[in-house]
Write a protein that holds these residues in place. Structure first.
Motif, PDB file in Angstrom:
ATOM      1  N   LEU A  37       0.856  -1.181   0.000  1.00 14.31           N
ATOM      2  CA  LEU A  37       0.000   0.000   0.000  1.00 14.31           C
ATOM      3  C   LEU A  37       0.895   1.235   0.000  1.00 14.31           C
ATOM      4  O   LEU A  37       1.795   1.360   0.830  1.00 14.31           O
ATOM      5  CB  LEU A  37      -0.902   0.022   1.231  1.00 14.31           C
ATOM      6  N   GLY A  38       0.650   2.118  -0.954  1.00 11.79           N
ATOM      7  CA  GLY A  38       1.456   3.330  -1.027  1.00 11.79           C
ATOM      8  C   GLY A  38       0.672   4.489  -1.615  1.00 11.79           C
ATOM      9  O   GLY A  38      -0.346   4.305  -2.293  1.00 11.79           O
ATOM     10  N   TRP A  39       1.132   5.690  -1.320  1.00 11.94           N
ATOM     11  CA  TRP A  39       0.546   6.902  -1.879  1.00 11.94           C
ATOM     12  C   TRP A  39       1.687   7.818  -2.306  1.00 11.94           C
ATOM     13  O   TRP A  39       2.519   8.198  -1.494  1.00 11.94           O
ATOM     14  CB  TRP A  39      -0.346   7.605  -0.865  1.00 11.94           C
ATOM     15  N   GLU A  40       1.748   8.099  -3.587  1.00 15.01           N
ATOM     16  CA  GLU A  40       2.790   8.972  -4.129  1.00 15.01           C
ATOM     17  C   GLU A  40       2.140  10.283  -4.575  1.00 15.01           C
ATOM     18  O   GLU A  40       1.335  10.299  -5.508  1.00 15.01           O
ATOM     19  CB  GLU A  40       3.474   8.285  -5.312  1.00 15.01           C
ATOM     20  N   ALA A  41       2.462  11.356  -3.860  1.00 15.49           N
ATOM     21  CA  ALA A  41       1.874  12.660  -4.175  1.00 15.49           C
ATOM     22  C   ALA A  41       2.420  13.195  -5.497  1.00 15.49           C
ATOM     23  O   ALA A  41       3.625  13.142  -5.755  1.00 15.49           O
ATOM     24  CB  ALA A  41       2.165  13.651  -3.052  1.00 15.49           C
ATOM     25  N   GLY A  42       1.521  13.687  -6.324  1.00 14.60           N
ATOM     26  CA  GLY A  42       1.936  14.236  -7.611  1.00 14.60           C
ATOM     27  C   GLY A  42       2.381  15.688  -7.495  1.00 14.60           C
ATOM     28  O   GLY A  42       2.274  16.317  -6.441  1.00 14.60           O
ATOM     29  N   LYS A  43       2.891  16.205  -8.597  1.00 13.97           N
ATOM     30  CA  LYS A  43       3.310  17.608  -8.655  1.00 13.97           C
ATOM     31  C   LYS A  43       2.164  18.443  -9.216  1.00 13.97           C
ATOM     32  O   LYS A  43       1.522  18.071 -10.197  1.00 13.97           O
ATOM     33  CB  LYS A  43       4.555  17.743  -9.529  1.00 13.97           C
ATOM     34  N   LYS A  44       1.915  19.576  -8.598  1.00 13.75           N
ATOM     35  CA  LYS A  44       0.770  20.403  -8.970  1.00 13.75           C
ATOM     36  C   LYS A  44       1.188  21.766  -9.527  1.00 13.75           C
ATOM     37  O   LYS A  44       0.394  22.695  -9.561  1.00 13.75           O
ATOM     38  CB  LYS A  44      -0.126  20.608  -7.741  1.00 13.75           C
ATOM     39  N   GLY A  45       2.444  21.893  -9.973  1.00 18.64           N
ATOM     40  CA  GLY A  45       2.936  23.182 -10.464  1.00 18.64           C
ATOM     41  C   GLY A  45       2.333  23.579 -11.799  1.00 18.64           C
ATOM     42  O   GLY A  45       1.720  22.777 -12.515  1.00 18.64           O
TER      43      GLY A  45
ATOM     44  N   LEU B  58     -14.024   2.252   5.041  1.00 20.05           N
ATOM     45  CA  LEU B  58     -13.050   1.170   4.913  1.00 20.05           C
ATOM     46  C   LEU B  58     -11.669   1.788   5.035  1.00 20.05           C
ATOM     47  O   LEU B  58     -11.323   2.710   4.297  1.00 20.05           O
ATOM     48  CB  LEU B  58     -13.174   0.446   3.563  1.00 20.05           C
ATOM     49  N   THR B  59     -10.868   1.272   5.980  1.00 16.78           N
ATOM     50  CA  THR B  59      -9.516   1.789   6.198  1.00 16.78           C
ATOM     51  C   THR B  59      -8.491   0.748   5.784  1.00 16.78           C
ATOM     52  O   THR B  59      -8.520  -0.389   6.266  1.00 16.78           O
ATOM     53  CB  THR B  59      -9.303   2.156   7.675  1.00 16.78           C
ATOM     54  N   LEU B  60      -7.606   1.139   4.867  1.00 12.53           N
ATOM     55  CA  LEU B  60      -6.471   0.300   4.475  1.00 12.53           C
ATOM     56  C   LEU B  60      -5.255   0.768   5.256  1.00 12.53           C
ATOM     57  O   LEU B  60      -4.928   1.961   5.261  1.00 12.53           O
ATOM     58  CB  LEU B  60      -6.204   0.401   2.973  1.00 12.53           C
ATOM     59  N   VAL B  61      -4.579  -0.156   5.909  1.00 12.12           N
ATOM     60  CA  VAL B  61      -3.437   0.190   6.749  1.00 12.12           C
ATOM     61  C   VAL B  61      -2.175  -0.431   6.167  1.00 12.12           C
ATOM     62  O   VAL B  61      -2.077  -1.656   6.038  1.00 12.12           O
ATOM     63  CB  VAL B  61      -3.641  -0.294   8.195  1.00 12.12           C
ATOM     64  N   GLY B  62      -1.209   0.413   5.791  1.00 15.81           N
ATOM     65  CA  GLY B  62       0.072  -0.046   5.298  1.00 15.81           C
ATOM     66  C   GLY B  62       1.178   0.325   6.265  1.00 15.81           C
ATOM     67  O   GLY B  62       0.940   0.893   7.331  1.00 15.81           O
TER      68      GLY B  62
ATOM     69  N   ASP C 208       3.533   2.555   5.818  1.00 12.52           N
ATOM     70  CA  ASP C 208       3.877   3.976   5.807  1.00 12.52           C
ATOM     71  C   ASP C 208       2.686   4.906   5.632  1.00 12.52           C
ATOM     72  O   ASP C 208       2.827   6.125   5.786  1.00 12.52           O
ATOM     73  CB  ASP C 208       4.892   4.264   4.686  1.00 12.52           C
ATOM     74  N   VAL C 209       1.538   4.381   5.281  1.00 15.13           N
ATOM     75  CA  VAL C 209       0.396   5.236   4.989  1.00 15.13           C
ATOM     76  C   VAL C 209      -0.899   4.538   5.371  1.00 15.13           C
ATOM     77  O   VAL C 209      -0.963   3.298   5.413  1.00 15.13           O
ATOM     78  CB  VAL C 209       0.379   5.621   3.491  1.00 15.13           C
ATOM     79  N   ARG C 210      -1.901   5.335   5.652  1.00 14.36           N
ATOM     80  CA  ARG C 210      -3.242   4.831   5.941  1.00 14.36           C
ATOM     81  C   ARG C 210      -4.204   5.497   4.954  1.00 14.36           C
ATOM     82  O   ARG C 210      -4.203   6.724   4.823  1.00 14.36           O
ATOM     83  CB  ARG C 210      -3.614   5.166   7.381  1.00 14.36           C
ATOM     84  N   VAL C 211      -5.003   4.690   4.262  1.00 18.55           N
ATOM     85  CA  VAL C 211      -5.961   5.208   3.291  1.00 18.55           C
ATOM     86  C   VAL C 211      -7.364   4.907   3.788  1.00 18.55           C
ATOM     87  O   VAL C 211      -7.723   3.749   4.008  1.00 18.55           O
ATOM     88  CB  VAL C 211      -5.742   4.591   1.895  1.00 18.55           C
TER      89      VAL C 211
ATOM     90  N   VAL D 259      -5.138  14.803   1.844  1.00 13.95           N
ATOM     91  CA  VAL D 259      -3.944  14.147   2.362  1.00 13.95           C
ATOM     92  C   VAL D 259      -3.347  14.991   3.478  1.00 13.95           C
ATOM     93  O   VAL D 259      -3.112  16.186   3.305  1.00 13.95           O
ATOM     94  CB  VAL D 259      -2.885  13.944   1.249  1.00 13.95           C
ATOM     95  N   GLU D 260      -3.095  14.340   4.628  1.00 17.06           N
ATOM     96  CA  GLU D 260      -2.428  15.038   5.722  1.00 17.06           C
ATOM     97  C   GLU D 260      -1.848  14.043   6.720  1.00 17.06           C
ATOM     98  O   GLU D 260      -2.476  13.053   7.072  1.00 17.06           O
ATOM     99  CB  GLU D 260      -3.387  15.985   6.453  1.00 17.06           C
ATOM    100  N   ASP D 261      -0.613  14.305   7.127  1.00 22.32           N
ATOM    101  CA  ASP D 261       0.065  13.533   8.176  1.00 22.32           C
ATOM    102  C   ASP D 261       0.054  12.025   7.915  1.00 22.32           C
ATOM    103  O   ASP D 261      -0.263  11.213   8.801  1.00 22.32           O
ATOM    104  CB  ASP D 261      -0.573  13.816   9.538  1.00 22.32           C
ATOM    105  N   GLY D 262       0.426  11.630   6.688  1.00 28.19           N
ATOM    106  CA  GLY D 262       0.509  10.207   6.382  1.00 28.19           C
ATOM    107  C   GLY D 262      -0.816   9.507   6.267  1.00 28.19           C
ATOM    108  O   GLY D 262      -0.889   8.275   6.300  1.00 28.19           O
ATOM    109  N   GLU D 263      -1.893  10.285   6.139  1.00 24.22           N
ATOM    110  CA  GLU D 263      -3.229   9.714   6.036  1.00 24.22           C
ATOM    111  C   GLU D 263      -3.936  10.288   4.817  1.00 24.22           C
ATOM    112  O   GLU D 263      -3.936  11.498   4.604  1.00 24.22           O
ATOM    113  CB  GLU D 263      -4.018  10.016   7.305  1.00 24.22           C
ATOM    114  N   VAL D 264      -4.518   9.406   4.019  1.00 30.89           N
ATOM    115  CA  VAL D 264      -5.252   9.804   2.822  1.00 30.89           C
ATOM    116  C   VAL D 264      -6.723   9.486   3.037  1.00 30.89           C
ATOM    117  O   VAL D 264      -7.079   8.343   3.338  1.00 30.89           O
ATOM    118  CB  VAL D 264      -4.735   9.064   1.574  1.00 30.89           C
ATOM    119  N   ARG D 265      -7.573  10.489   2.884  1.00 31.18           N
ATOM    120  CA  ARG D 265      -9.025  10.288   3.020  1.00 31.18           C
ATOM    121  C   ARG D 265      -9.658  10.491   1.655  1.00 31.18           C
ATOM    122  O   ARG D 265      -9.516  11.553   1.040  1.00 31.18           O
ATOM    123  CB  ARG D 265      -9.614  11.256   4.045  1.00 31.18           C
TER     124      ARG D 265
END
Length: 353
Positions: free
Chosen positions: A234-242, A275-279, A281-284, A296-302
């Motif tokens: 389980l992972g979350w990779e933040a994209g670039k928004k420039g 439903l919470t997915l727990v990895g 490094d991240v929680r979705v 997205v905040e503090d290692g948690e994605v809602r």
């Protein structure tokens, strides 16, 4: 002169088991070197009793998840982890010794609990990622937990102890428990699995039409009872928004659990449940709502999902390596990676996806 060892916790377990087996002398397997002194086995002992009711089987009882000797923990109401494990395994009539693999399996459960601090409760399940009896062709590749049908919880001088029975299950039975609930599935199977005895030779009980119908009805009426799912990949990779360059956010999942996640979303979100997915490094956290969005905040994605998005995701989340746009969530993609199943020695034995 040696000081007498306090065994009140151990004695309390013996007294409860004696109510069933009387004076039967069990096959007992103790630990030579205590785990606290560097031994390999965390449990102090495992007893195996012969039972012929309702069919011949071994009834294993552990000693070591609870406090067997002096009281060490601060919680006066609970003894140690608060439970001991039991395991009922089908036995041949001429079988005089319990199989070593079952003893190893129970010690492995001890290693898991002692190293992680995670405890088992009635209604839990655990994916074994392979046969529960190593190097066998059994279809039982997961475990579920329920209160032992004969051993009631006891109050000992060190606190309360429950007896949780471990039950071998197939992969599709595990998925049924995830998409409905463990106790419901086990109850539906009870007529074909008396006292929840594990039989390595059996096929999936979902092949029985009445059981499959009960499970399907339960899932449709009640939804899934699985609110949390531990996901290895389980992972979350933040994209670039420039302004000059934009890249999407990426939700990463493993192929092994992709399909069940889609099914769980259907069984949770459409019933108004999270439903919470727990990895590692991240929680979705997926939540029901009218307008799909993500925060997205503090290692948690809602992530907010509506019914249409859940239906689309259920079709797209398959156990196959792929990458696709997250339905109704602009700027987000889902990446499904292959899953490698490894044996105890770290060798890859199966690749999913």
């Amino acid at each position: 002169m040696t000081e007498e060892v306090n065994t009140t916790g151990w004695d309390a377990i013996d007294q409860e088991v004696t109510k069933i087996y009387g004076e039967q002398e069990p096959k007992h397997y103790g630990t030579l070197i205590p785990y606290t002194l560097g031994g390999n086995d965390p449990l102090d002992g495992i007893s195996a009793y012969k039972s012929d009711t309702p069919v011949p089987h071994w009834h294993f009882v552990t000693y070591g998840f609870s406090e067997l000797y002096d009281k060490d923990s601060e919680d006066s109401e609970v003894s140690g982890y608060g439970f001991e494990l039991t395991f009922r395994l089908a036995r041949a009539m001429d079988e005089e010794e319990p199989p070593a693999w079952a003893l190893n399996l129970l010690q492995n459960m001890g290693r898991y609990v002692f190293s992680s601090g995670n405890i088992f409760r009635s209604g839990d399940y655990l994916d074994a990622n392979g046969p529960i009896c190593l190097n066998s062709d059994t279809k039982l590749k997961a475990l579920s937990f329920i209160e032992d049908p004969e051993l009631s919880a006891i109050d000992t001088p060190n606190g309360r102890v429950e007896f949780l029975q471990m039950v071998g299950i197939t992969v599709d039975e595990l998925e049924a428990m995830q998409t409905w609930n463990t106790l419901g599935v086990l109850s539906a199977c009870q007529a074909y699995m008396p006292q929840y005895i594990t039989d390595l030779s059996r096929d999936s009980l979902l092949q029985v039409e009445s059981i499959a119908e009960t499970v399907q009805q339960g899932m449709e009426e009640e939804g899934s009872n699985t609110g949390y799912l531990f996901v290895g990949q389980l992972g979350w990779e933040a994209g670039k928004k420039g302004w000059l360059k934009k890249t999407p956010d990426i939700l990463k999942l493993g192929a092994k659990q992709a399909g069940i996640i889609g099914t769980l979303l259907h069984g949770r979100i459409l019933k108004g449940k999270n439903l919470t997915l727990v990895g590692s490094d991240v929680r979705v956290i997926f939540e029901p709502g009218d307008l799909p969005s993500s925060v997205v905040e503090d290692g948690e994605v809602r992530i907010i999902l509506d019914g249409k998005t859940v239906a689309e995701l259920r079709q797209l989340l398959q156990p196959q390596e792929s990458k696709f746009d997250f339905p109704s969530l602009e700027g987000t993609v889902v990446q499904i990676d292959k899953t490698e199943i490894k044996d105890n020695d770290g060798n890859v034995v199966e690749i999913i996806g």
